[in-house]
Scaffold this motif. Sequence first.
Motif, PDB file in Angstrom:
ATOM      1  N   THR A 102       0.848  -1.204   0.000  1.00 16.43           N
ATOM      2  CA  THR A 102       0.000   0.000   0.000  1.00 16.43           C
ATOM      3  C   THR A 102       0.883   1.253   0.000  1.00 16.43           C
ATOM      4  O   THR A 102       0.454   2.313   0.448  1.00 16.43           O
ATOM      5  N   GLY A 103       2.098   1.090  -0.514  1.00 17.58           N
ATOM      6  CA  GLY A 103       3.089   2.156  -0.403  1.00 17.58           C
ATOM      7  C   GLY A 103       3.000   3.243  -1.442  1.00 17.58           C
ATOM      8  O   GLY A 103       3.817   4.174  -1.424  1.00 17.58           O
ATOM      9  N   TYR A 104       2.001   3.166  -2.334  1.00 16.71           N
ATOM     10  CA  TYR A 104       1.820   4.236  -3.323  1.00 16.71           C
ATOM     11  C   TYR A 104       0.553   4.996  -2.935  1.00 16.71           C
ATOM     12  O   TYR A 104      -0.565   4.504  -3.099  1.00 16.71           O
ATOM     13  N   LEU A 140       1.873   1.840 -10.157  1.00 11.61           N
ATOM     14  CA  LEU A 140       2.230   0.965  -9.050  1.00 11.61           C
ATOM     15  C   LEU A 140       3.516   0.181  -9.312  1.00 11.61           C
ATOM     16  O   LEU A 140       4.232  -0.177  -8.374  1.00 11.61           O
ATOM     17  N   ILE A 141       3.817  -0.087 -10.567  1.00  9.71           N
ATOM     18  CA  ILE A 141       5.013  -0.877 -10.879  1.00  9.71           C
ATOM     19  C   ILE A 141       6.278  -0.112 -10.496  1.00  9.71           C
ATOM     20  O   ILE A 141       7.182  -0.647  -9.844  1.00  9.71           O
ATOM     21  N   GLU A 142       6.349   1.129 -10.887  1.00 11.69           N
ATOM     22  CA  GLU A 142       7.497   1.951 -10.506  1.00 11.69           C
ATOM     23  C   GLU A 142       7.580   2.104  -8.983  1.00 11.69           C
ATOM     24  O   GLU A 142       8.664   2.084  -8.403  1.00 11.69           O
ATOM     25  N   ASP A 169      10.703   0.988  -6.516  1.00  6.87           N
ATOM     26  CA  ASP A 169      11.350   1.914  -5.579  1.00  6.87           C
ATOM     27  C   ASP A 169      11.277   1.389  -4.146  1.00  6.87           C
ATOM     28  O   ASP A 169      12.241   1.516  -3.375  1.00  6.87           O
ATOM     29  N   TYR A 170      10.144   0.809  -3.785  1.00  5.60           N
ATOM     30  CA  TYR A 170       9.982   0.269  -2.432  1.00  5.60           C
ATOM     31  C   TYR A 170      10.969  -0.871  -2.192  1.00  5.60           C
ATOM     32  O   TYR A 170      11.619  -0.935  -1.134  1.00  5.60           O
ATOM     33  N   SER A 173      19.945  -1.692  -8.604  1.00  5.01           N
ATOM     34  CA  SER A 173      19.530  -1.784 -10.011  1.00  5.01           C
ATOM     35  C   SER A 173      18.911  -0.475 -10.474  1.00  5.01           C
ATOM     36  O   SER A 173      18.073   0.111  -9.780  1.00  5.01           O
ATOM     37  N   GLU A 174      19.307  -0.039 -11.646  1.00  2.00           N
ATOM     38  CA  GLU A 174      18.726   1.169 -12.226  1.00  2.00           C
ATOM     39  C   GLU A 174      17.524   0.851 -13.106  1.00  2.00           C
ATOM     40  O   GLU A 174      16.725   1.734 -13.401  1.00  2.00           O
ATOM     41  N   THR A 175      17.418  -0.400 -13.526  1.00  2.00           N
ATOM     42  CA  THR A 175      16.294  -0.833 -14.348  1.00  2.00           C
ATOM     43  C   THR A 175      15.786  -2.173 -13.837  1.00  2.00           C
ATOM     44  O   THR A 175      16.435  -2.843 -13.037  1.00  2.00           O
ATOM     45  N   TYR A 176      14.613  -2.552 -14.292  1.00  4.66           N
ATOM     46  CA  TYR A 176      14.056  -3.873 -14.030  1.00  4.66           C
ATOM     47  C   TYR A 176      13.577  -4.448 -15.355  1.00  4.66           C
ATOM     48  O   TYR A 176      13.288  -3.720 -16.307  1.00  4.66           O
TER      49      TYR A 176
END
Length: 335
Positions: A37-39, A133-135, A139-140, A149-152
């Motif tokens: 629920t972090g966003y 939510l993906i971003e 970040d979480y 990691s700078e990317t996923y």
Amino acid sequence: MIKRTILSIFAVLFVFSGSFAQDDGKFRRGGGMMVFTGYEPMKEHPVNLYYYIPTQGNIKKMRVLISMHGAERSGRIQRGVWRNLAEEYGFIVLAPEFKHDNGYLENGYQFGWVSEDPKIFRLRPREVWTYQLIEAVFDYFKEKTGNVSETYDMFGHSAGGQFVHRYLLAMPEARVGRAVAANPGNYTYPDERGLFTPSGEPADPPGWPYSVKDTPFASDDYLAPFFKRDLVILIGTEDTEPVSPDMAENNPNRIQGRHRYERAWKFFNASRDIALKKGLEFNWTILEVPGAGHNSGQMVYGQGSVRNWRIENDERVYNLKDVTGRGAYSLIFER
């Protein structure tokens, strides 16, 4: 790629036989799940976040894969498909689960909650798109683990394949490295004219979510980065269940193709032609998995016959000996 030692095998068995981590907002090695629920803008629409972190290796330096489930809405299934591979080759799997009970119907999941209505396009504020939510999850995870990691990377099967390719269209700033959209049921055509039947009748609807017609995504500001993505459309040669003969001629699914296999090729070819006409860089690939049907494990491992190594708590875990160079694992991690 260097294999893990025999000790890692015992570690995996230990993790499989144990219980999953507590939902206390902390990531632990092995398999776990937490309610995310972090966003803040989407806090009232929680997401179950399943994950797998290898039992050995430096978590801070591991690559991160986000795997999107199909219409069965199971993050557990996606984690199970990848967990043996993640343990063996040292990458992290995050598998968000978007449940109907939390508001994520077809419009909220496959179509990203970009529009208020899936048939009449009414743009919602960007901050409340499901895609955001993906971003936020990435970040979480980085904040809680120190991962650098700078990317996923991304994988999505079926409804998840729909999510992945629309995500790349709608989120040009998203930090995605490589992406595989496997066996989507339908697509958003990057054609500002919309969809039409062979006789010229407009589709119902002609635009979103089946094309970019009359949406902000018809702009080259979205299409140029979309075409530039490292995206693979992956399709099983046996994913050929036909559309219902009762389906209307102007139904977008029928217009896009008789079955998923045909739709994949039609979408890829149409997109390539549009990019060429516009003079835009086009980095997509389309590949087939011989003998594969509508199955996540077959698409990840790259063949129509994969064997369950074991099943625990309804989570299928596959045999590493079945991995080939044609599946999503190899396309994402070995290219």
